[in-house]
Write an enzyme that holds these catalytic residues in place. Structure first.
Site, mmCIF file in Angstrom:
data_model
loop_
_atom_site.group_PDB
_atom_site.id
_atom_site.type_symbol
_atom_site.label_atom_id
_atom_site.label_comp_id
_atom_site.label_asym_id
_atom_site.label_seq_id
_atom_site.Cartn_x
_atom_site.Cartn_y
_atom_site.Cartn_z
ATOM 1 N N CYS B 132 0.826 -1.210 0.000
ATOM 2 C CA CYS B 132 0.000 0.000 0.000
ATOM 3 C C CYS B 132 0.860 1.261 0.000
ATOM 4 O O CYS B 132 1.343 1.699 1.045
ATOM 5 C CB CYS B 132 -0.931 -0.018 1.211
ATOM 6 S SG CYS B 132 -1.951 1.461 1.334
ATOM 7 N N CYS B 135 -0.427 4.121 2.155
ATOM 8 C CA CYS B 135 -0.243 3.919 3.603
ATOM 9 C C CYS B 135 1.208 4.151 4.006
ATOM 10 O O CYS B 135 1.485 4.788 5.025
ATOM 11 C CB CYS B 135 -0.615 2.499 4.009
ATOM 12 S SG CYS B 135 -2.115 1.858 3.274
ATOM 13 N N ASP B 136 2.131 3.602 3.236
ATOM 14 C CA ASP B 136 3.517 3.508 3.685
ATOM 15 C C ASP B 136 4.505 4.340 2.865
ATOM 16 O O ASP B 136 5.682 4.422 3.211
ATOM 17 C CB ASP B 136 3.959 2.031 3.649
ATOM 18 C CG ASP B 136 3.077 1.161 4.535
ATOM 19 O OD1 ASP B 136 2.631 1.660 5.587
ATOM 20 O OD2 ASP B 136 2.823 -0.005 4.162
#
Lengths: 303, 303
Positions: B132, B135-136
């Protein structure tokens, strides 16, 4: 020469344009009316995921800007004729001497409004009778109007008109509605909405302008009148297939027969959206058809 | 007791919820993660009609608010078991003693990310390896990262990462991309993006944290390394069918078999969105499936 020409700029056609352009095809879209198709004449849309509440004109404009940004060429023309010669589609349009040419064609012409086909309807068309509450509703501020029909469109537009008109009669030939129950519930809370059920419209009456509608109760056979200056008809849709009848791709009801890739039996000819023979016609289903048709057109053009 | 329970709150499940709630059904939706499903982990969405550009989290939140406003009950639970007893579906969920009951069930569990299944992958999961970018990605500001894959997701997330990381390697086992050409073109204009083609990942290497990926050139058999601190895998999807395997509705690839009404072979059991056996999986296609499934559930509940 285009890779693909799309006829109709409703949600299906514009979605096809988005996907085809993102696949690097050279895309043209032909629309005789305003971008948005039937959507542009819808007052409020609450069932397209992502928008809690948006008017049809705004959603149409969002999609139109999306295709513009992707370099899709827009032609505000009527289609007169379509020919396929040596694997190339040639589309004759009103307002241009030259035919538009493409390797593939997507038909996304949608549907158009049915009429009641009763006496007075032609006489008072534009003089009280309308098929578009968002276009003509404001003429009836503090006046009495009728909506004819029992589907989602009829109910949604009745709600819209209830905020403008002093009184809204909902004339429906049954005592049950095909439209969503949430809409019926909302209408029942409005004090200026009256349901006229089991009622068949017989005639539009007036002098210069519509004055009343002659109706018959289906159960009692009683004939009666409802006095309104405006009447909005939402009695269903019929396929907008005028430009494509000779292509040999439509069924007995006038809708286009496609396979799961939204391809017709003619090579390179695809169709998507409300013009396709299917059961459910929503903006949410139109965008599906447009995306799948375009992704298959991309494959076809690269073959 | 609900009229319908929906498992999965991605675009398909939430659209089904919108339509079912508007049809006056009592609707519950069960989601083990955040509302939005796979969509919530998508950085930028540019191909959902109506939004020129929106991040996945925002679009998820728009749809979530839409179902909230309609009174849909949301359960942030994992499904443990599903049973059908006397025409009633009983759904056992983690975090509740009581089973949730409904007349009809819609499975909209979508897909989950495939893994490469090579040495080091488990070791460096969360220590450099991610599925992701949204997300990261921010952990890799001014660092070198790799994206593995050749579809739209890989290309879109590579573009997103190119704005954050100092260098993005796109590792792909072929020399052509399945993803949209517009994305490939955009990536080619980025000076910090390097394509590593015909390359097969063999191993993730490092000490505490990922340091490099061991690769093999498919054509020359040459083994080489790419030094990165982050690696984002977009190598495809597999059906998220854990909760439904025993229902007898999935095909040999693990996807749910449905008819044109999105009904399975089990009465009252429907499925929609990416979990369905079909070819094209997009937000635009998920909303179609959700709308059609829900309209057929409404019919089923009123029978």
């Amino acid at each position: 020469m285009f890779d693909v020409l799309i006829i109709g700029a409703g949600p299906a056609g514009m979605t096809a344009a988005i996907y085809a352009a993102r696949g690097n095809l050279k895309v043209g879209i032909i629309e005789q009316g305003a971008p948005g198709g039937a959507m542009v004449n819808t007052s409020i849309i609450e069932n397209y995921p992502g928008f809690k509440k948006i008017d049809g004109a705004s959603l149409s404009m969002e999609m139109f800007e999306q295709i513009n940004d992707l370099g899709v060429e827009y032609f505000g023309y009527s289609v007169i004729d379509i020919e396929k010669v040596n694997d190339i589609f040639a589309v004759a349009v009103e307002g241009s001497e030259e035919k538009l040419l493409a390797k593939a064609l997507i038909v996304a012409t949608g549907t158009k409004n049915k009429i009641l086909d009763i006496p007075g309807e032609e006489t008072y068309r534009g003089k009280g009778i309308s098929w578009c509450a968002i276009c003509d509703g404001s003429f009836y501020k503090n006046k009495n109007v009728a909506v004819v029909g029992g589907g989602n469109s009829a109910l949604e537009e009745a709600l819209y008109l209830a905020d403008i008109a002093s009184k809204v009669y909902i004339i429906h030939r049954r005592d049950e509605f095909r439209g969503a129950e949430i809409l019926v519930s909302k209408l029942k809370t409005r004090t200026n909405v009256e349901f006229v059920l089991n009622a068949i419209p017989l005639e539009f009456c007036g002098t210069e302008h519509l004055e009343k509608i002659k109706l018959q109760n289906k159960l009692t056979a009683e004939v009666f009148y409802v006095a309104v200056e405006g009447c909005f008809e939402y009695v269903g849709q019929q396929p907008a297939n005028q430009a494509i009848t000779k292509l040999g791709i439509i069924d007995e009801r006038g809708y286009v027969i496609v396979d799961k890739n939204f391809a017709t039996s003619t090579k390179g000819l695809f169709a998507c959206g409300d013009i396709v023979a299917k059961e459910i016609r929503q903006i949410a289903t139109a965008v599906n058809d447009g995306a799948i048709a375009a992704l298959n057109v991309i494959k076809y053009c690269k073959e």
